[in-house]
Design a protein around this motif. Structure first.
Motif, PDB file in Angstrom:
ATOM      1  N   VAL A   1      -3.513   5.381  -8.388  1.00 60.66           N
ATOM      2  CA  VAL A   1      -3.292   4.037  -8.918  1.00 60.66           C
ATOM      3  C   VAL A   1      -4.574   3.574  -9.598  1.00 60.66           C
ATOM      4  O   VAL A   1      -5.599   3.362  -8.941  1.00 60.66           O
ATOM      5  CB  VAL A   1      -2.901   3.059  -7.791  1.00 60.66           C
ATOM      6  N   VAL A   2      -4.518   3.427 -10.917  1.00 61.99           N
ATOM      7  CA  VAL A   2      -5.685   3.058 -11.709  1.00 61.99           C
ATOM      8  C   VAL A   2      -5.553   1.618 -12.168  1.00 61.99           C
ATOM      9  O   VAL A   2      -4.503   1.202 -12.670  1.00 61.99           O
ATOM     10  CB  VAL A   2      -5.833   3.990 -12.936  1.00 61.99           C
ATOM     11  N   ARG A   3      -6.605   0.851 -11.967  1.00 63.99           N
ATOM     12  CA  ARG A   3      -6.710  -0.483 -12.560  1.00 63.99           C
ATOM     13  C   ARG A   3      -8.078  -0.548 -13.227  1.00 63.99           C
ATOM     14  O   ARG A   3      -9.112  -0.379 -12.573  1.00 63.99           O
ATOM     15  CB  ARG A   3      -6.554  -1.576 -11.523  1.00 63.99           C
ATOM     16  N   GLY A   4      -8.074  -0.782 -14.530  1.00 66.25           N
ATOM     17  CA  GLY A   4      -9.337  -0.757 -15.259  1.00 66.25           C
ATOM     18  C   GLY A   4      -9.919   0.641 -15.241  1.00 66.25           C
ATOM     19  O   GLY A   4      -9.262   1.610 -15.620  1.00 66.25           O
ATOM     20  N   ASP A   5     -11.155   0.770 -14.768  1.00 67.36           N
ATOM     21  CA  ASP A   5     -11.792   2.093 -14.704  1.00 67.36           C
ATOM     22  C   ASP A   5     -12.024   2.522 -13.261  1.00 67.36           C
ATOM     23  O   ASP A   5     -12.984   3.231 -12.952  1.00 67.36           O
ATOM     24  CB  ASP A   5     -13.106   2.093 -15.485  1.00 67.36           C
ATOM     25  N   VAL A   6     -11.102   2.102 -12.367  1.00 63.76           N
ATOM     26  CA  VAL A   6     -11.227   2.415 -10.938  1.00 63.76           C
ATOM     27  C   VAL A   6      -9.888   2.914 -10.401  1.00 63.76           C
ATOM     28  O   VAL A   6      -8.830   2.382 -10.755  1.00 63.76           O
ATOM     29  CB  VAL A   6     -11.664   1.163 -10.139  1.00 63.76           C
ATOM     30  N   VAL A   7      -9.941   3.933  -9.553  1.00 61.54           N
ATOM     31  CA  VAL A   7      -8.764   4.329  -8.785  1.00 61.54           C
ATOM     32  C   VAL A   7      -8.737   3.478  -7.522  1.00 61.54           C
ATOM     33  O   VAL A   7      -9.608   3.588  -6.664  1.00 61.54           O
ATOM     34  CB  VAL A   7      -8.795   5.825  -8.419  1.00 61.54           C
ATOM     35  N   GLU A   8      -7.750   2.582  -7.423  1.00 61.64           N
ATOM     36  CA  GLU A   8      -7.680   1.666  -6.286  1.00 61.64           C
ATOM     37  C   GLU A   8      -7.163   2.345  -5.024  1.00 61.64           C
ATOM     38  O   GLU A   8      -7.610   2.061  -3.916  1.00 61.64           O
ATOM     39  CB  GLU A   8      -6.768   0.488  -6.619  1.00 61.64           C
ATOM     40  N   ARG A   9      -6.193   3.240  -5.187  1.00 59.26           N
ATOM     41  CA  ARG A   9      -5.603   3.911  -4.033  1.00 59.26           C
ATOM     42  C   ARG A   9      -4.730   5.044  -4.522  1.00 59.26           C
ATOM     43  O   ARG A   9      -4.575   5.263  -5.735  1.00 59.26           O
ATOM     44  CB  ARG A   9      -4.767   2.929  -3.198  1.00 59.26           C
ATOM     45  N   THR A  10      -4.152   5.754  -3.604  1.00 54.95           N
ATOM     46  CA  THR A  10      -3.217   6.832  -3.900  1.00 54.95           C
ATOM     47  C   THR A  10      -1.881   6.493  -3.254  1.00 54.95           C
ATOM     48  O   THR A  10      -1.839   6.073  -2.095  1.00 54.95           O
ATOM     49  CB  THR A  10      -3.735   8.170  -3.360  1.00 54.95           C
ATOM     50  N   ILE A  11      -0.785   6.654  -3.998  1.00 53.12           N
ATOM     51  CA  ILE A  11       0.534   6.338  -3.458  1.00 53.12           C
ATOM     52  C   ILE A  11       1.435   7.568  -3.549  1.00 53.12           C
ATOM     53  O   ILE A  11       1.375   8.320  -4.525  1.00 53.12           O
ATOM     54  CB  ILE A  11       1.184   5.147  -4.191  1.00 53.12           C
ATOM     55  N   PRO A  12       2.275   7.801  -2.545  1.00 51.74           N
ATOM     56  CA  PRO A  12       3.156   8.969  -2.588  1.00 51.74           C
ATOM     57  C   PRO A  12       4.373   8.731  -3.477  1.00 51.74           C
ATOM     58  O   PRO A  12       4.904   7.616  -3.553  1.00 51.74           O
ATOM     59  CB  PRO A  12       3.585   9.141  -1.126  1.00 51.74           C
ATOM     60  N   THR A  13       4.790   9.767  -4.153  1.00 48.85           N
ATOM     61  CA  THR A  13       6.087   9.766  -4.823  1.00 48.85           C
ATOM     62  C   THR A  13       7.167  10.033  -3.770  1.00 48.85           C
ATOM     63  O   THR A  13       6.867  10.261  -2.595  1.00 48.85           O
ATOM     64  CB  THR A  13       6.133  10.867  -5.887  1.00 48.85           C
ATOM     65  N   TYR A  14       8.419  10.006  -4.191  1.00 49.76           N
ATOM     66  CA  TYR A  14       9.482  10.408  -3.270  1.00 49.76           C
ATOM     67  C   TYR A  14       9.160  11.779  -2.671  1.00 49.76           C
ATOM     68  O   TYR A  14       9.296  12.001  -1.469  1.00 49.76           O
ATOM     69  CB  TYR A  14      10.822  10.508  -4.017  1.00 49.76           C
ATOM     70  N   ARG A  15       8.771  12.713  -3.537  1.00 48.42           N
ATOM     71  CA  ARG A  15       8.488  14.071  -3.050  1.00 48.42           C
ATOM     72  C   ARG A  15       7.321  14.068  -2.066  1.00 48.42           C
ATOM     73  O   ARG A  15       7.308  14.839  -1.112  1.00 48.42           O
ATOM     74  CB  ARG A  15       8.202  14.996  -4.236  1.00 48.42           C
ATOM     75  N   GLY A  16       6.361  13.188  -2.295  1.00 46.00           N
ATOM     76  CA  GLY A  16       5.237  13.092  -1.368  1.00 46.00           C
ATOM     77  C   GLY A  16       5.632  12.532  -0.023  1.00 46.00           C
ATOM     78  O   GLY A  16       4.896  12.674   0.957  1.00 46.00           O
ATOM     79  N   GLU A  17       6.782  11.862   0.031  1.00 45.95           N
ATOM     80  CA  GLU A  17       7.314  11.379   1.313  1.00 45.95           C
ATOM     81  C   GLU A  17       8.387  12.333   1.848  1.00 45.95           C
ATOM     82  O   GLU A  17       9.198  11.951   2.709  1.00 45.95           O
ATOM     83  CB  GLU A  17       7.895   9.982   1.142  1.00 45.95           C
ATOM     84  N   ASP A  18       8.377  13.580   1.325  1.00 41.77           N
ATOM     85  CA  ASP A  18       9.337  14.603   1.736  1.00 41.77           C
ATOM     86  C   ASP A  18      10.765  14.180   1.455  1.00 41.77           C
ATOM     87  O   ASP A  18      11.688  14.489   2.233  1.00 41.77           O
ATOM     88  CB  ASP A  18       9.171  14.956   3.219  1.00 41.77           C
ATOM     89  N   ARG A  19      10.965  13.477   0.329  1.00 43.09           N
ATOM     90  CA  ARG A  19      12.294  13.059  -0.068  1.00 43.09           C
ATOM     91  C   ARG A  19      12.592  13.625  -1.466  1.00 43.09           C
ATOM     92  O   ARG A  19      11.824  13.408  -2.404  1.00 43.09           O
ATOM     93  CB  ARG A  19      12.402  11.531  -0.128  1.00 43.09           C
ATOM     94  N   SER A  20      13.666  14.344  -1.561  1.00 42.83           N
ATOM     95  CA  SER A  20      14.110  14.871  -2.854  1.00 42.83           C
ATOM     96  C   SER A  20      15.618  14.751  -2.894  1.00 42.83           C
ATOM     97  O   SER A  20      16.319  15.281  -2.043  1.00 42.83           O
ATOM     98  CB  SER A  20      13.680  16.340  -3.024  1.00 42.83           C
ATOM     99  N   PHE A  21      16.115  14.043  -3.890  1.00 36.47           N
ATOM    100  CA  PHE A  21      17.535  13.735  -3.940  1.00 36.47           C
ATOM    101  C   PHE A  21      18.259  14.401  -5.111  1.00 36.47           C
ATOM    102  O   PHE A  21      19.294  13.948  -5.555  1.00 36.47           O
ATOM    103  CB  PHE A  21      17.722  12.216  -4.006  1.00 36.47           C
ATOM    104  N   GLY A  22      17.687  15.483  -5.615  1.00 35.12           N
ATOM    105  CA  GLY A  22      18.348  16.212  -6.687  1.00 35.12           C
ATOM    106  C   GLY A  22      17.859  15.815  -8.053  1.00 35.12           C
ATOM    107  O   GLY A  22      17.086  14.908  -8.223  1.00 35.12           O
TER     108      GLY A  22
END
Length: 395
Positions: free
Chosen positions: A374-395
């Protein structure tokens, strides 16, 4: 600060390949969607996002309400985590396991609506759940393709319900069935919402598309209004959903529609560069490292074969974005393990430098990465999981 300099500075501690979401661009895109919606609420199309934190972010903004899901398993999960209390599954369900889970979950049944376009869908649910199953909320899908002449179909191949008479007949069939409650109508005009009316470098095609979309929209207002009226004679509807990112203004002008749908406009993929009336900012990008310099004007990147679904055409390929002046090789494209890029801008690239690319379809990049930075300006504020990063895949 130049865009490439800003992004490189923000992510300097991270080794590519990785993907980022630029929050300023994401929020700007959300605000523009609300402006274009003209006061109608926007249901967020989750398939175009596939990141729970971003769905939560946009649903917290005024002008957005509810989620348009792409599978029942996804809707059940989003209900379980309390993402939203209004979840429309916009594609027919033939998932026995998910239907049985829905029947057993009182909270989810109050939140989730499934789409049907024939009595065969009702039969499938009844066969799966058995006689006397709990009440299931359903939405009737109306086909809103344009049929200007016999045998000519312009638009997605979705519902067989095209006329007001057909819509009323299906609505009556639904209301006669114990265990079902008709609460909505959905009508997605893909030939307007999903086709850019100014395709780059193709002025004649653009003119033809604008002619088609203008006439299709005129025909659709009359037919959708008649169909919705026919269904309302049979059932008390909670919503009539229409549109997509590419047609918000047009669909909002239809008095029969009570809500809109959009998702891709939050992300700004390359397939949405070809519209005259709006231009989303690129809010999600991915970076690949330079691993070879095979010759002058050429740099080879690691991986990158993130090809979008749909027609097997060049517009489904990812596009080099930064530094400006790079393009893919037509004889190689974007590859599983390497992607060559060409152009004078390649001469300044060294091994380990990153090249920023954009993908063609909004949510599909999230199937390639487990997390977004997660980028705001010239800083990475945090990292967020995608569905796949939460072990979720729905096709």
């Amino acid at each position: 600060m130049q865009p490439r300099t800003r992004l490189d500075a923000a992510t300097k501690e991270h080794d590519p390949p990785f993907a980022i979401v630029d929050l300023d661009a994401f929020d700007s895109n959300a605000a523009d969607l609300v402006r274009r919606a003209g006061g109608l609420p926007i249901r967020v199309a989750s398939k175009s996002v596939r990141v729970r934190a971003l769905l939560e972010r946009v649903l917290a903004k005024p002008g957005f309400a509810g989620v348009m899901c792409y599978s029942l398993a996804e809707a059940l999960w989003l209900s379980e985590v309390d993402l939203a209390e209004d979840l429309l599954v916009a594609y027919p369900i033939v998932d026995h396991t998910a239907l049985r889970r829905l029947a057993k979950d009182d909270k989810a049944r109050g939140r989730i609506t499934i789409v049907v376009d024939s009595t065969a869908h009702l039969d499938f649910v009844q066969t799966t759940l058995g006689a006397g199953h709990p009440e299931i909320r359903v939405c009737l899908e109306l086909d809103v393709s344009w049929r200007p002449a016999p045998g000519l179909h312009i638009g997605p191949r979705r519902s067989p319900v095209h006329t007001a008479l057909e819509a009323r007949a299906l609505a009556e069939a639904i209301t006669r069935r114990p265990g079902f409650r008709l609460v909505g109508v959905m009508a997605y005009e893909g030939q307007i919402a999903g086709l850019g009316d100014r395709p780059p470098g193709k002025p004649l095609r653009g003119a033809a598309l604008r002619w088609m979309q203008r006439h299709s929209a005129t025909e659709l207002v009359e037919r959708r209004t008649a169909a919705v009226s026919a269904v309302r004679d049979v059932a008390d509807l909670e919503f009539v959903n229409g549109g997509g990112t590419g047609s918000l203004e047009i669909t909002a002008a239809d008095p029969s529609v009570t809500e809109l749908a959009a998702g891709s406009g939050l992300i700004g993929p390359t397939l949405f560069d070809g519209y005259r009336g709006f231009r989303p900012k690129p809010a999600v990008l991915f970076a690949l490292p330079v691993v070879r310099r095979p010759k002058r004007h050429v740099a080879t990147l690691f991986s990158g074969g993130y090809i979008a679904s749909g027609t097997a055409t060049a517009d489904r390929l990812p596009s080099p974005y930064l530094p400006v002046g790079l393009s893919l090789l037509s004889v190689e494209g974007a590859g599983e393990v390497q992607t060559p890029v060409v152009g004078r801008a390649a001469d300044s690239l060294r091994l380990g430098d990153r090249v920023w690319l954009r993908h063609a379809k909004a949510g599909e990049l999230a199937e390639r990465f487990t997390h977004y930075l997660v980028v705001r300006g010239d800083v990475v504020e945090r990292t967020i999981p995608t569905y796949r990063g939460e072990d979720r895949s729905f096709g």
